[in-house]
Write a protein that holds these residues in place. Sequence first.
Motif, PDB file in Angstrom:
ATOM      1  N   MET A   1       7.134 -34.864 -31.672  1.00 14.82           N
ATOM      2  CA  MET A   1       8.173 -35.128 -30.715  1.00 14.82           C
ATOM      3  C   MET A   1       7.923 -34.335 -29.441  1.00 14.82           C
ATOM      4  O   MET A   1       7.547 -33.185 -29.492  1.00 14.82           O
ATOM      5  CB  MET A   1       9.533 -34.746 -31.292  1.00 14.82           C
ATOM      6  N   SER A   2       8.150 -34.969 -28.319  1.00 13.17           N
ATOM      7  CA  SER A   2       7.978 -34.308 -27.034  1.00 13.17           C
ATOM      8  C   SER A   2       9.184 -33.432 -26.710  1.00 13.17           C
ATOM      9  O   SER A   2      10.321 -33.805 -26.990  1.00 13.17           O
ATOM     10  CB  SER A   2       7.826 -35.354 -25.926  1.00 13.17           C
ATOM     11  N   GLU A   3       8.921 -32.287 -26.140  1.00 13.33           N
ATOM     12  CA  GLU A   3       9.954 -31.459 -25.532  1.00 13.33           C
ATOM     13  C   GLU A   3       9.667 -31.450 -24.044  1.00 13.33           C
ATOM     14  O   GLU A   3       8.504 -31.477 -23.633  1.00 13.33           O
ATOM     15  CB  GLU A   3       9.908 -30.016 -26.045  1.00 13.33           C
ATOM     16  N   LEU A   4      10.711 -31.415 -23.245  1.00 13.97           N
ATOM     17  CA  LEU A   4      10.556 -31.365 -21.800  1.00 13.97           C
ATOM     18  C   LEU A   4      11.204 -30.094 -21.290  1.00 13.97           C
ATOM     19  O   LEU A   4      12.272 -29.703 -21.757  1.00 13.97           O
ATOM     20  CB  LEU A   4      11.210 -32.586 -21.144  1.00 13.97           C
ATOM     21  N   ARG A   5      10.554 -29.468 -20.310  1.00 12.93           N
ATOM     22  CA  ARG A   5      11.096 -28.234 -19.736  1.00 12.93           C
ATOM     23  C   ARG A   5      11.174 -28.391 -18.222  1.00 12.93           C
ATOM     24  O   ARG A   5      10.253 -28.914 -17.610  1.00 12.93           O
ATOM     25  CB  ARG A   5      10.194 -27.054 -20.103  1.00 12.93           C
ATOM     26  N   THR A   6      12.287 -27.940 -17.669  1.00 12.82           N
ATOM     27  CA  THR A   6      12.447 -27.898 -16.218  1.00 12.82           C
ATOM     28  C   THR A   6      12.576 -26.428 -15.830  1.00 12.82           C
ATOM     29  O   THR A   6      12.444 -25.542 -16.688  1.00 12.82           O
ATOM     30  CB  THR A   6      13.718 -28.665 -15.777  1.00 12.82           C
ATOM     31  N   ALA A   7      12.872 -26.175 -14.581  1.00  8.75           N
ATOM     32  CA  ALA A   7      13.029 -24.786 -14.136  1.00  8.75           C
ATOM     33  C   ALA A   7      14.131 -24.066 -14.907  1.00  8.75           C
ATOM     34  O   ALA A   7      14.013 -22.877 -15.198  1.00  8.75           O
ATOM     35  CB  ALA A   7      13.331 -24.745 -12.642  1.00  8.75           C
ATOM     36  N   ARG A   8      15.187 -24.806 -15.302  1.00 10.24           N
ATOM     37  CA  ARG A   8      16.329 -24.151 -15.949  1.00 10.24           C
ATOM     38  C   ARG A   8      16.680 -24.690 -17.321  1.00 10.24           C
ATOM     39  O   ARG A   8      17.498 -24.087 -18.023  1.00 10.24           O
ATOM     40  CB  ARG A   8      17.574 -24.289 -15.060  1.00 10.24           C
ATOM     41  N   LEU A   9      16.095 -25.815 -17.710  1.00 13.88           N
ATOM     42  CA  LEU A   9      16.555 -26.510 -18.910  1.00 13.88           C
ATOM     43  C   LEU A   9      15.417 -26.827 -19.877  1.00 13.88           C
ATOM     44  O   LEU A   9      14.276 -27.002 -19.466  1.00 13.88           O
ATOM     45  CB  LEU A   9      17.233 -27.826 -18.514  1.00 13.88           C
ATOM     46  N   LEU A  10      15.794 -26.924 -21.151  1.00 14.96           N
ATOM     47  CA  LEU A  10      14.888 -27.382 -22.199  1.00 14.96           C
ATOM     48  C   LEU A  10      15.514 -28.614 -22.826  1.00 14.96           C
ATOM     49  O   LEU A  10      16.658 -28.573 -23.286  1.00 14.96           O
ATOM     50  CB  LEU A  10      14.695 -26.290 -23.260  1.00 14.96           C
ATOM     51  N   LEU A  11      14.767 -29.716 -22.834  1.00 13.97           N
ATOM     52  CA  LEU A  11      15.169 -30.940 -23.511  1.00 13.97           C
ATOM     53  C   LEU A  11      14.404 -30.939 -24.818  1.00 13.97           C
ATOM     54  O   LEU A  11      13.166 -30.966 -24.811  1.00 13.97           O
ATOM     55  CB  LEU A  11      14.833 -32.173 -22.674  1.00 13.97           C
ATOM     56  N   ARG A  12      15.120 -30.891 -25.940  1.00 16.34           N
ATOM     57  CA  ARG A  12      14.494 -30.582 -27.223  1.00 16.34           C
ATOM     58  C   ARG A  12      15.121 -31.358 -28.365  1.00 16.34           C
ATOM     59  O   ARG A  12      16.085 -32.095 -28.186  1.00 16.34           O
ATOM     60  CB  ARG A  12      14.618 -29.084 -27.488  1.00 16.34           C
ATOM     61  N   ALA A  13      14.583 -31.122 -29.569  1.00 14.13           N
ATOM     62  CA  ALA A  13      15.138 -31.696 -30.797  1.00 14.13           C
ATOM     63  C   ALA A  13      16.546 -31.158 -31.026  1.00 14.13           C
ATOM     64  O   ALA A  13      16.915 -30.082 -30.538  1.00 14.13           O
ATOM     65  CB  ALA A  13      14.244 -31.337 -31.984  1.00 14.13           C
ATOM     66  N   TRP A  14      17.297 -31.921 -31.785  1.00 18.11           N
ATOM     67  CA  TRP A  14      18.647 -31.514 -32.165  1.00 18.11           C
ATOM     68  C   TRP A  14      18.577 -30.505 -33.304  1.00 18.11           C
ATOM     69  O   TRP A  14      17.754 -30.637 -34.205  1.00 18.11           O
ATOM     70  CB  TRP A  14      19.466 -32.732 -32.574  1.00 18.11           C
ATOM     71  N   ARG A  15      19.445 -29.492 -33.257  1.00 16.12           N
ATOM     72  CA  ARG A  15      19.506 -28.448 -34.283  1.00 16.12           C
ATOM     73  C   ARG A  15      20.865 -28.487 -34.972  1.00 16.12           C
ATOM     74  O   ARG A  15      21.856 -28.895 -34.348  1.00 16.12           O
ATOM     75  CB  ARG A  15      19.315 -27.079 -33.650  1.00 16.12           C
ATOM     76  N   PRO A  16      20.944 -27.995 -36.195  1.00 15.20           N
ATOM     77  CA  PRO A  16      22.257 -27.927 -36.861  1.00 15.20           C
ATOM     78  C   PRO A  16      23.291 -27.145 -36.041  1.00 15.20           C
ATOM     79  O   PRO A  16      24.478 -27.487 -36.056  1.00 15.20           O
ATOM     80  CB  PRO A  16      21.952 -27.245 -38.193  1.00 15.20           C
ATOM     81  N   THR A  17      22.848 -26.146 -35.291  1.00 15.45           N
ATOM     82  CA  THR A  17      23.778 -25.351 -34.482  1.00 15.45           C
ATOM     83  C   THR A  17      24.337 -26.126 -33.286  1.00 15.45           C
ATOM     84  O   THR A  17      25.298 -25.678 -32.669  1.00 15.45           O
ATOM     85  CB  THR A  17      23.100 -24.063 -33.982  1.00 15.45           C
ATOM     86  N   ASP A  18      23.751 -27.282 -32.971  1.00 18.62           N
ATOM     87  CA  ASP A  18      24.259 -28.114 -31.873  1.00 18.62           C
ATOM     88  C   ASP A  18      25.494 -28.908 -32.282  1.00 18.62           C
ATOM     89  O   ASP A  18      26.241 -29.378 -31.420  1.00 18.62           O
ATOM     90  CB  ASP A  18      23.195 -29.119 -31.404  1.00 18.62           C
ATOM     91  N   LEU A  19      25.687 -29.089 -33.588  1.00 18.42           N
ATOM     92  CA  LEU A  19      26.717 -30.022 -34.042  1.00 18.42           C
ATOM     93  C   LEU A  19      28.136 -29.606 -33.651  1.00 18.42           C
ATOM     94  O   LEU A  19      28.925 -30.455 -33.220  1.00 18.42           O
ATOM     95  CB  LEU A  19      26.608 -30.247 -35.538  1.00 18.42           C
ATOM     96  N   ALA A  20      28.485 -28.341 -33.775  1.00 14.66           N
ATOM     97  CA  ALA A  20      29.845 -27.913 -33.416  1.00 14.66           C
ATOM     98  C   ALA A  20      30.113 -28.086 -31.923  1.00 14.66           C
ATOM     99  O   ALA A  20      31.135 -28.684 -31.546  1.00 14.66           O
ATOM    100  CB  ALA A  20      30.101 -26.477 -33.871  1.00 14.66           C
ATOM    101  N   PRO A  21      29.232 -27.607 -31.031  1.00 13.64           N
ATOM    102  CA  PRO A  21      29.517 -27.829 -29.611  1.00 13.64           C
ATOM    103  C   PRO A  21      29.430 -29.303 -29.211  1.00 13.64           C
ATOM    104  O   PRO A  21      30.165 -29.750 -28.323  1.00 13.64           O
ATOM    105  CB  PRO A  21      28.489 -26.980 -28.870  1.00 13.64           C
TER     106      PRO A  21
END
Length: 181
Positions: A1-21
Amino acid sequence: MSELRTARLLLRAWRPTDLAPWAAMNADPEVRRYFPAVLTQEQSAASAARFQAALDERGWGWWAVEVCATGEFIGFTGLDPVDEDMPFTGVETGWRLTRSAWGHGYATEAARAAVDFGFTTLGLPEILAVTTATNLRSQAVMRRLGMTHDPADGFDDPGVPDGPLRRNVVYRVSAGTAVTG
């Protein structure tokens, strides 16, 4: 899977810790203002699982967005094939961010990375973006990406009941005309 990075952000895989927010974000009526309803925790979890499955399968899709400096999950952006029930075909870009992330340029920055990926890595000839006719903030992001709107592309979303959210607009950008950086 590709991850993308910008100057301030990371576009990445989903993590279990993402589910609550993610669930809290989708339960916020202001975040969901241009959608027919807020989502339950179960609906949010199911959407994150679908998003991750598409990333695993294709290597691209709706990425989770994280602020590099803090590691905070702030929403999603990416690319996805247009749903089959739409009156057009192609690949669309989109985004949804938590309210605390609004007004910082994150939507444009993340979407620009996704659009760049679509053109340079996937070789897409065109990328679309769709929103309700009343969602002026998203339309402003679309214009910042170099996208243009043809009023003839407007349509009534078949999955939305009659009302102010049913009318949608389509913005488009072709390879070589997107605003990059």
